[in-house]
Design an enzyme around this catalytic site. Structure first.
Site, PDB file in Angstrom:
ATOM      1  N   GLU A 121     -16.603  -8.839  -5.236  1.00 48.78           N
ATOM      2  CA  GLU A 121     -15.654  -7.881  -4.664  1.00 48.78           C
ATOM      3  C   GLU A 121     -16.328  -6.879  -3.736  1.00 48.78           C
ATOM      4  O   GLU A 121     -15.800  -6.581  -2.656  1.00 48.78           O
ATOM      5  CB  GLU A 121     -14.957  -7.089  -5.786  1.00 48.78           C
ATOM      6  CG  GLU A 121     -13.793  -7.789  -6.446  1.00 48.78           C
ATOM      7  CD  GLU A 121     -13.152  -6.916  -7.501  1.00 48.78           C
ATOM      8  OE1 GLU A 121     -11.916  -6.798  -7.501  1.00 48.78           O
ATOM      9  OE2 GLU A 121     -13.873  -6.342  -8.338  1.00 48.78           O
TER      10      GLU A 121
ATOM     11  N   LYS B 167      -6.013  -1.771  -3.835  1.00 50.63           N
ATOM     12  CA  LYS B 167      -6.079  -1.340  -5.231  1.00 50.63           C
ATOM     13  C   LYS B 167      -4.860  -1.783  -6.017  1.00 50.63           C
ATOM     14  O   LYS B 167      -4.979  -2.339  -7.098  1.00 50.63           O
ATOM     15  CB  LYS B 167      -6.212   0.185  -5.287  1.00 50.63           C
ATOM     16  CG  LYS B 167      -6.340   0.746  -6.704  1.00 50.63           C
ATOM     17  CD  LYS B 167      -7.612   0.283  -7.363  1.00 50.63           C
ATOM     18  CE  LYS B 167      -7.784   0.876  -8.743  1.00 50.63           C
ATOM     19  NZ  LYS B 167      -8.966   0.324  -9.424  1.00 50.63           N
TER      20      LYS B 167
ATOM     21  N   ARG C  24      -6.106   2.885  -2.424  1.00 53.91           N
ATOM     22  CA  ARG C  24      -5.454   1.590  -2.622  1.00 53.91           C
ATOM     23  C   ARG C  24      -5.993   0.527  -1.661  1.00 53.91           C
ATOM     24  O   ARG C  24      -5.791  -0.655  -1.882  1.00 53.91           O
ATOM     25  CB  ARG C  24      -3.939   1.734  -2.394  1.00 53.91           C
ATOM     26  CG  ARG C  24      -3.234   2.551  -3.466  1.00 53.91           C
ATOM     27  CD  ARG C  24      -1.801   2.831  -3.051  1.00 53.91           C
ATOM     28  NE  ARG C  24      -1.051   3.467  -4.121  1.00 53.91           N
ATOM     29  CZ  ARG C  24      -0.113   2.864  -4.841  1.00 53.91           C
ATOM     30  NH1 ARG C  24       0.163   1.598  -4.620  1.00 53.91           N
ATOM     31  NH2 ARG C  24       0.542   3.507  -5.779  1.00 53.91           N
TER      32      ARG C  24
ATOM     33  N   HIS D  62     -22.939 -29.620 -17.050  1.00 54.81           N
ATOM     34  CA  HIS D  62     -21.772 -30.386 -16.618  1.00 54.81           C
ATOM     35  C   HIS D  62     -21.446 -30.132 -15.148  1.00 54.81           C
ATOM     36  O   HIS D  62     -20.305 -30.336 -14.731  1.00 54.81           O
ATOM     37  CB  HIS D  62     -20.565 -30.071 -17.506  1.00 54.81           C
ATOM     38  CG  HIS D  62     -20.762 -30.461 -18.933  1.00 54.81           C
ATOM     39  ND1 HIS D  62     -20.758 -31.772 -19.366  1.00 54.81           N
ATOM     40  CD2 HIS D  62     -21.008 -29.703 -20.030  1.00 54.81           C
ATOM     41  CE1 HIS D  62     -20.975 -31.811 -20.660  1.00 54.81           C
ATOM     42  NE2 HIS D  62     -21.126 -30.569 -21.095  1.00 54.81           N
TER      43      HIS D  62
ATOM     44  N   ASN E  89       6.756  -1.620   2.220  1.00 52.65           N
ATOM     45  CA  ASN E  89       5.816  -2.302   1.333  1.00 52.65           C
ATOM     46  C   ASN E  89       6.505  -3.544   0.785  1.00 52.65           C
ATOM     47  O   ASN E  89       7.694  -3.497   0.456  1.00 52.65           O
ATOM     48  CB  ASN E  89       5.417  -1.414   0.155  1.00 52.65           C
ATOM     49  CG  ASN E  89       4.440  -0.335   0.543  1.00 52.65           C
ATOM     50  OD1 ASN E  89       3.908  -0.333   1.645  1.00 52.65           O
ATOM     51  ND2 ASN E  89       4.191   0.599  -0.370  1.00 52.65           N
ATOM     52  N   GLY E  90       5.767  -4.635   0.639  1.00 48.82           N
ATOM     53  CA  GLY E  90       6.351  -5.853   0.077  1.00 48.82           C
ATOM     54  C   GLY E  90       6.304  -7.004   1.055  1.00 48.82           C
ATOM     55  O   GLY E  90       5.649  -6.944   2.104  1.00 48.82           O
TER      56      GLY E  90
ATOM     57  N   GLU F 247     -16.010 -11.332 -15.389  1.00 51.23           N
ATOM     58  CA  GLU F 247     -15.790 -10.007 -14.813  1.00 51.23           C
ATOM     59  C   GLU F 247     -17.009  -9.550 -14.014  1.00 51.23           C
ATOM     60  O   GLU F 247     -16.879  -8.946 -12.948  1.00 51.23           O
ATOM     61  CB  GLU F 247     -15.457  -9.008 -15.926  1.00 51.23           C
ATOM     62  CG  GLU F 247     -15.380  -7.552 -15.500  1.00 51.23           C
ATOM     63  CD  GLU F 247     -14.280  -7.250 -14.501  1.00 51.23           C
ATOM     64  OE1 GLU F 247     -14.258  -6.108 -13.995  1.00 51.23           O
ATOM     65  OE2 GLU F 247     -13.449  -8.129 -14.205  1.00 51.23           O
TER      66      GLU F 247
ATOM     67  N   TRP G 271      -1.733  -2.827   4.306  1.00 48.55           N
ATOM     68  CA  TRP G 271      -2.672  -3.895   3.974  1.00 48.55           C
ATOM     69  C   TRP G 271      -2.041  -5.174   4.501  1.00 48.55           C
ATOM     70  O   TRP G 271      -0.958  -5.567   4.086  1.00 48.55           O
ATOM     71  CB  TRP G 271      -2.887  -3.970   2.461  1.00 48.55           C
ATOM     72  CG  TRP G 271      -3.916  -4.961   2.024  1.00 48.55           C
ATOM     73  CD1 TRP G 271      -5.259  -4.796   1.975  1.00 48.55           C
ATOM     74  CD2 TRP G 271      -3.657  -6.284   1.526  1.00 48.55           C
ATOM     75  NE1 TRP G 271      -5.858  -5.922   1.492  1.00 48.55           N
ATOM     76  CE2 TRP G 271      -4.909  -6.854   1.200  1.00 48.55           C
ATOM     77  CE3 TRP G 271      -2.497  -7.041   1.326  1.00 48.55           C
ATOM     78  CZ2 TRP G 271      -5.032  -8.149   0.695  1.00 48.55           C
ATOM     79  CZ3 TRP G 271      -2.618  -8.325   0.818  1.00 48.55           C
ATOM     80  CH2 TRP G 271      -3.879  -8.861   0.511  1.00 48.55           C
TER      81      TRP G 271
ATOM     82  N   LYS H  12     -16.931  -8.568 -10.034  1.00 51.65           N
ATOM     83  CA  LYS H  12     -17.383  -7.286  -9.493  1.00 51.65           C
ATOM     84  C   LYS H  12     -18.390  -7.508  -8.366  1.00 51.65           C
ATOM     85  O   LYS H  12     -18.350  -6.832  -7.338  1.00 51.65           O
ATOM     86  CB  LYS H  12     -18.008  -6.423 -10.595  1.00 51.65           C
ATOM     87  CG  LYS H  12     -17.010  -5.803 -11.524  1.00 51.65           C
ATOM     88  CD  LYS H  12     -16.165  -4.768 -10.813  1.00 51.65           C
ATOM     89  CE  LYS H  12     -14.834  -4.576 -11.512  1.00 51.65           C
ATOM     90  NZ  LYS H  12     -13.870  -5.646 -11.287  1.00 51.65           N
TER      91      LYS H  12
ATOM     92  N   CYS I  14       0.821  -1.210   0.000  1.00 53.53           N
ATOM     93  CA  CYS I  14       0.000   0.000   0.000  1.00 53.53           C
ATOM     94  C   CYS I  14       0.850   1.253   0.000  1.00 53.53           C
ATOM     95  O   CYS I  14       1.633   1.438  -0.901  1.00 53.53           O
ATOM     96  CB  CYS I  14      -1.060  -0.024   1.080  1.00 53.53           C
ATOM     97  SG  CYS I  14      -2.349  -1.213   0.663  1.00 53.53           S
TER      98      CYS I  14
END
Length: 621
Positions: A501, A616, A27, A517, A108-109, A494, A74, A498, A2
């Site tokens: 999310e 984000k 983010r 199936h 970060n990371g 998609e 985050w 959405k 973040c």
């Protein structure tokens, strides 16, 4: 992961640090914090609430300084809790875990070898107050510190395995911040007045503070002091850090996109910005040419006979849509790989492959790593579809097409997705032209359709009241199915993404022919089934699949082209699209799916722009 902001200045930089965090709030984050050098010691404030609460806490505690760092976190290692929030302190061996210490650090990371480093540092007497991998870095720098912060950082960094962007300062060296990057983005901001300097994970954090930006490269370490800075880089040949020069660019950092205007949420604003975003993305397109993707594109396109698309999340669905276009229009074999999986499996490299990466931010860690892996396999022809011209992805790729969606604040991508599709359709046409598969008449027809696209999307947005009526029903559900066929199957994917999310409703998408199936077992009157129904060659097959749902008592919600002759009746709810749009139909059909997710989230009262557990810009694996 973040946001990082840091500064060295003669003035009080606490408001600048916290305002920078506010600009990075989009983010997504679980906690936030700020630390400064004040009265010869380290001071900090941390919170698991929003940045606005952090500002109040800092003011209440009287935190004022010209040197400091700030962070939005985050959570990866350790729960979202104050003791895990950044900045982290190191108090040296033998000190208690709650001691104030002399090293302050944000990160970060992800550090992959943090467990072994933690064990080593514990044997040296370091006490840990968090479960984070970040605290390990602070203690490691403290271990090497002997009066020069830069030297301590340079000794510590080579011992880290993984990805990081860090900013660190020391109690014993006022007006000095050292920052470094390896696998996570970081920029240097050069003060307009010359006596102050800044560092941030995103240039947007420095909007209104400075427009003189230097994009640090992998392996760079920058030393910020009053009135001066210098950058060094770890040399692969010597194994030592050596001074380097990096270009400082004047970048206009627009913050106006952060204004909501008449909209309730950024996501709604960005859905309605899609006509303008598409028009801007097409603005410089006078005709189809390989040079739309950069100098040398014609040569590259003539040297390749396959396409490999690497992407994550929403971007991977734009890639799946492009696969249909590339194979049907350009007649070029195309594969789409989830970037986070690609580099961890054995694949068959082909140097005649065009490797295409797709990323909104251009900093997606998995996609960058997959790109580097592909290059290491000998596939050197690379191209990116990206929304940020100054990003790592653009710098790493041979060719690029920059979408012009503008800043996207909502975590759930909307206008970035549709502009990616526009860029990928242009790539399809350019490759088709290079391969002699695009006639002048076809080019003219496709360009006409592209230029009309913003108006067509505006027509779809006018369906919002009808979609809102559906959302009241969806808000009471906990599961949903999405169906599509052909190049609209990725659009169903998609749409399901959405919905899950931002509403937290469990949603899945399938090719409609796959219903029998397995997924048909889930269909009941309580399972809404959303269907994308364009008037294409698969329409009659799709109608048969819809009958399978109705025969089991399922409730169908269909976005149908006007000439499909699908009529509303009990158990079958239809919203008619304004017009059929041929190959570009996926761009139109995704818009009502975005609106459905948005209004269902509003009806359920979820945090639309900052959905739980999500960020984000995904800058960690």
């Amino acid at each position: 992961m973040c946001g990082i902001v840091g500064a060295v200045s003669q003035r009080n930089i606490v408001p600048i640090l916290i305002e920078g965090l506010k600009r990075l709030e989009y983010r997504g984050y679980d906690s936030c914090g700020v630390a400064v050098h004040q009265d010869g010691r380290l001071q900090r404030a941390r919170s698991t609430s929003r940045v606005a609460e952090l500002m109040g806490q800092a003011e209440q505690d009287g935190i004022v300084s010209g040197t400091g760092i700030a962070h939005t976190r985050w959570a990866t290692h350790g729960a979202p809790a104050v003791h895990n929030a950044h900045p982290h302190f190191s108090a040296g061996p033998g000190a208690t875990a709650d001691a104030v210490g002399r090293i302050a650090l944000v990160h970060n990371g992800i550090i992959e070898n943090h467990d072994e480093l933690r064990a080593e540092l514990k044997t040296r007497g370091y006490a840990f107050s968090s479960q984070t991998d970040t605290e390990v870095i602070a203690h490691l720098i403290d271990r090497y510190y002997e009066g020069d912060l830069l030297e301590a950082v340079q000794q510590a960094l080579p011992r880290l395995k993984g990805a990081y962007a860090v900013a660190v300062f020391c109690r014993d060296e006022p007006h000095r911040v050292v920052a470094a990057r390896e696998g996570s983005p970081l920029v240097l901001g050069v003060g307009e007045q010359g006596d102050e300097h800044f560092v941030a994970s995103d240039a947007m954090a420095l909007a209104g503070v400075t427009e003189q930006i230097c994009y640090l490269e992998e392996g760079d370490v920058v030393d910020l002091q009053l009135g001066r800075f210098w950058i060094c880089h770890l040399s692969a040949e010597s194994g030592r850090y050596e001074p380097v020069q990096r270009e400082v660019k004047r970048v206009q950092i627009h913050s106006g996109a952060a204004e909501l205007g008449p909209y309730r949420h950024y996501m709604q604003k960005e859905i309605f910005e899609q006509p303008v975003a598409i028009a801007n993305t097409l603005d410089a397109v006078g005709g189809i040419s390989p040079e739309l993707f950069g100098d040398g594109a014609y040569r590259v396109f003539n040297e390749i006979d396959k396409v490999l698309i690497l992407a994550c999340g929403t971007s991977s669905y734009s890639g799946l849509t492009a696969k249909y276009w590339l194979e049907s229009i350009a007649k070029i074999p195309t594969s789409v790989e989830i970037a986070s999986e690609y580099r961890y499996r054995e694949s068959v490299p082909d140097p005649k492959t065009l490797v295409v990466t797709i990323s909104q931010s251009g900093e997606t860690a998995d996609t960058l790593a997959a790109l580097k892996h592909a290059r290491a396999q000998g596939m050197t022809h690379t191209l990116t579809i990206c929304n940020v011209a100054t990003s790592a992805m653009v710098r790493e790729c041979e060719l690029a097409y920059i979408t012009r969606a503008g800043a996207e604040i909502g975590v759930a991508s909307t206008k970035a997705f549709t502009t990616q599709l526009v860029g990928l359709f242009l790539l399809t046409l350019a490759l088709a032209q290079t391969r002699g598969r695009l006639s002048e008449a076809d080019e003219a027809a496709h360009l006409k359709a592209l230029r009309h696209l913003p108006v067509a999307v505006q027509g779809v947005l006018a369906l919002e009241p009808q979609v809102m009526a559906w959302s009241e029903e969806f808000a009471r559900k906990e599961n949903a199915l999405f169906l599509g066929r052909g190049l609209h199957y990725p659009i169903a994917l998609e749409g399901a993404l959405k919905l899950k999310e931002i509403t937290y409703i469990h949603a899945e998408a399938y090719p409609a022919g796959e219903l029998k199936h397995g997924p048909l077992a889930l269909v009941t009157a309580e399972m809404p089934v959303v269907t994308v129904a364009p008037n294409d060659t698969l329409l009659e097959k799709l109608k048969s699949n819809m009958q399978e749902v109705r025969a089991r008592g399922g409730q169908l919600y269909v976005f149908a082209d006007g000439d499909t002759r699908i009529e509303s009746e009990p158990g079958l709810h239809v919203i008619r699209m304004p017009e059929h749009y041929g190959a570009l139909s996926p761009i139109l059909h995704v818009v009502p799916l975005q609106l459905l997710a948005y209004h269902t989230a509003c009806a359920r009262g979820t945090d639309v722009d900052k959905p739980r557990n999500l960020a984000k810009s995904v800058t960690v694996e």
